[in-house]
Design an enzyme around this catalytic site. Sequence first.
Site, PDB file in Angstrom:
ATOM      1  N   LEU A 266      -7.029   6.836  46.075  1.00 55.21           N
ATOM      2  CA  LEU A 266      -5.606   7.934  45.791  1.00 55.21           C
ATOM      3  C   LEU A 266      -4.557   6.502  46.036  1.00 55.21           C
ATOM      4  O   LEU A 266      -4.425   5.553  46.342  1.00 55.21           O
ATOM      5  CB  LEU A 266      -5.637   8.445  47.192  1.00 55.21           C
ATOM      6  CG  LEU A 266      -6.745   9.667  47.453  1.00 55.21           C
ATOM      7  CD1 LEU A 266      -6.415  10.182  48.505  1.00 55.21           C
ATOM      8  CD2 LEU A 266      -6.907  10.042  46.196  1.00 55.21           C
TER       9      LEU A 266
ATOM     10  N   ARG B  53      -8.703   3.458  38.390  1.00 52.75           N
ATOM     11  CA  ARG B  53      -9.377   2.345  37.195  1.00 52.75           C
ATOM     12  C   ARG B  53      -8.622   0.500  37.362  1.00 52.75           C
ATOM     13  O   ARG B  53      -9.124  -0.322  37.215  1.00 52.75           O
ATOM     14  CB  ARG B  53      -9.836   2.488  35.598  1.00 52.75           C
ATOM     15  CG  ARG B  53     -10.672   3.540  36.156  1.00 52.75           C
ATOM     16  CD  ARG B  53     -10.818   3.689  34.722  1.00 52.75           C
ATOM     17  NE  ARG B  53     -12.563   4.542  34.476  1.00 52.75           N
ATOM     18  CZ  ARG B  53     -12.734   5.870  34.312  1.00 52.75           C
ATOM     19  NH1 ARG B  53     -11.585   6.307  34.511  1.00 52.75           N
ATOM     20  NH2 ARG B  53     -13.749   6.584  34.423  1.00 52.75           N
TER      21      ARG B  53
ATOM     22  N   VAL C  50       3.154   9.430  36.872  1.00 57.38           N
ATOM     23  CA  VAL C  50       3.850   8.741  38.318  1.00 57.38           C
ATOM     24  C   VAL C  50       3.387   6.855  38.023  1.00 57.38           C
ATOM     25  O   VAL C  50       1.853   6.705  36.388  1.00 57.38           O
ATOM     26  CB  VAL C  50       2.630   8.763  39.073  1.00 57.38           C
ATOM     27  CG1 VAL C  50       4.108   7.817  40.130  1.00 57.38           C
ATOM     28  CG2 VAL C  50       3.545  10.098  40.110  1.00 57.38           C
TER      29      VAL C  50
ATOM     30  N   GLN D  24     -20.044  14.023  34.408  1.00 55.11           N
ATOM     31  CA  GLN D  24     -18.828  13.391  33.601  1.00 55.11           C
ATOM     32  C   GLN D  24     -18.506  12.744  33.064  1.00 55.11           C
ATOM     33  O   GLN D  24     -17.795  12.129  32.129  1.00 55.11           O
ATOM     34  CB  GLN D  24     -17.145  13.935  33.877  1.00 55.11           C
ATOM     35  CG  GLN D  24     -16.493  13.427  35.293  1.00 55.11           C
ATOM     36  CD  GLN D  24     -15.513  13.346  35.367  1.00 55.11           C
ATOM     37  OE1 GLN D  24     -15.310  14.682  36.711  1.00 55.11           O
ATOM     38  NE2 GLN D  24     -14.590  13.026  35.417  1.00 55.11           N
TER      39      GLN D  24
ATOM     40  N   HIS E 117      -1.823  10.728  42.560  1.00 55.18           N
ATOM     41  CA  HIS E 117      -2.724  12.066  43.548  1.00 55.18           C
ATOM     42  C   HIS E 117      -1.565  12.367  44.271  1.00 55.18           C
ATOM     43  O   HIS E 117      -1.513  13.458  44.680  1.00 55.18           O
ATOM     44  CB  HIS E 117      -3.620  11.175  43.710  1.00 55.18           C
ATOM     45  CG  HIS E 117      -4.418  10.937  43.443  1.00 55.18           C
ATOM     46  ND1 HIS E 117      -5.079   9.305  43.155  1.00 55.18           N
ATOM     47  CD2 HIS E 117      -5.321  11.398  42.662  1.00 55.18           C
ATOM     48  CE1 HIS E 117      -5.914   9.463  42.600  1.00 55.18           C
ATOM     49  NE2 HIS E 117      -6.616  10.314  42.058  1.00 55.18           N
TER      50      HIS E 117
HETATM   51  P1  AMP Z   1      -9.144  11.381  39.657  1.00 48.65           P
HETATM   52  O1  AMP Z   1      -9.183  11.071  40.808  1.00 48.65           O
HETATM   53  O2  AMP Z   1      -8.522  10.297  38.200  1.00 48.65           O
HETATM   54  O3  AMP Z   1      -9.897  12.844  39.002  1.00 48.65           O
HETATM   55  O4  AMP Z   1      -7.122  12.261  38.916  1.00 48.65           O
HETATM   56  C1  AMP Z   1      -7.314  13.370  40.134  1.00 48.65           C
HETATM   57  C2  AMP Z   1      -6.255  14.407  39.321  1.00 48.65           C
HETATM   58  O5  AMP Z   1      -5.105  12.900  39.522  1.00 48.65           O
HETATM   59  C3  AMP Z   1      -5.614  14.138  38.059  1.00 48.65           C
HETATM   60  O6  AMP Z   1      -5.676  15.781  38.063  1.00 48.65           O
HETATM   61  C4  AMP Z   1      -5.067  13.138  37.741  1.00 48.65           C
HETATM   62  O7  AMP Z   1      -4.332  13.770  36.215  1.00 48.65           O
HETATM   63  C5  AMP Z   1      -4.392  13.296  38.906  1.00 48.65           C
HETATM   64  N1  AMP Z   1      -3.559  12.218  38.259  1.00 48.65           N
HETATM   65  C6  AMP Z   1      -4.240  10.861  38.042  1.00 48.65           C
HETATM   66  N2  AMP Z   1      -3.293   9.821  38.188  1.00 48.65           N
HETATM   67  C7  AMP Z   1      -2.358  10.296  37.846  1.00 48.65           C
HETATM   68  C8  AMP Z   1      -0.676   9.579  37.788  1.00 48.65           C
HETATM   69  N3  AMP Z   1      -1.222   8.213  37.652  1.00 48.65           N
HETATM   70  N4  AMP Z   1       0.432  10.536  37.444  1.00 48.65           N
HETATM   71  C9  AMP Z   1      -0.058  11.640  37.849  1.00 48.65           C
HETATM   72  N5  AMP Z   1      -0.996  12.222  38.129  1.00 48.65           N
HETATM   73  C10 AMP Z   1      -2.118  11.360  37.944  1.00 48.65           C
END
Ligand code: AMP
Length: 282
Positions: free
Chosen positions: A33, A187, A176, A61, A37
């Site tokens: 996180l 990543r 963000v 996925q 997030h």
């Molecule tokens: P993930 O853990 O990468 O699957 O992301 C979970 C959620 O967090 C998804 O809805 C992403 O679009 C959101 N998310 C990931 N990175 C960002 C970011 N930099 N700004 C806003 N939301 C994000």
Amino acid sequence: MKIITSISEMQKWRRQLHLTGKIVGFIPTMGCLHEGHISLIKNSVEKCDFTVVSIFVNPIQFGPNEDFESYPRIIDSDKIILKKTGIDVLFSPKKNDIYPENFQTFVEVEDKTQYLCGKSRSGFFRGVTTIVLKLFNIIRPHIAFFGEKDWQQLEVIRTMVNDLNMEILIKSNPIVREKDGLAMSSRNRHLSVEDRSSARSLSQALESAQASILKGEQSAENIRTEIRKKIELHNGIKIDYISVCDPENFKEQSKIGPKTLIALAVRIGSVRLIDNRFIGSI
Ligand code: AMP
């Protein structure tokens, strides 16, 4: 914060709320996180009576040559972060519970997934919509929160929810970014120092493309070329796509429209990064 790892226990927790009229917010994540997030979580905690966050690195996925095995997993520090946010439940199911041996049902949004990330990551969106639908069925949220960083994913999920008449409100939060503009991503921690510095070029190129459009540039092709040139100045970046497209159906535009999405995906070393900028008013 309750930590639930079994599907049946999650369903039981949810059933107890059924007749209370309380609003349940949900944020699906793959963990590791960061502030991106957290912004979604804060939004939910503010708007909803109860907030559930899931952490699940969804194997279906990831393509065969993608980073499922090396995807960062740091659940212990994630738990510490989550405890401070005031959420009610962390749901972190096991892979074999979500996908038991005889699992054979998938959901697919057909058209919007043919573009951008769907082109280079075959099966990616099918994996995303299947896990999100499963999590929605288990958690039955009233509101689910997604980040605009994954703009296409957000649109694909909105389409699924709409097409399947699901009574779930989808809310989104802006991207963000780190101080230097790089979009936060789990990543990013896999970038070397040199690659991390090259990665800045993504947001810089988007920023200057937006400035060109504001100054009157109308040609989508000129914008694509401008972005390509800016990114190619940096070592070790392999461009997957640079798209100037309609923000809902992802068809390439020839002229900048009243609503335009500039989206890009690159590979830096072994790390795939995406970023985007929406131009227009929502
Ligand atoms: P993930 O853990 O990468 O699957 O992301 C979970 C959620 O967090 C998804 O809805 C992403 O679009 C959101 N998310 C990931 N990175 C960002 C970011 N930099 N700004 C806003 N939301 C994000």
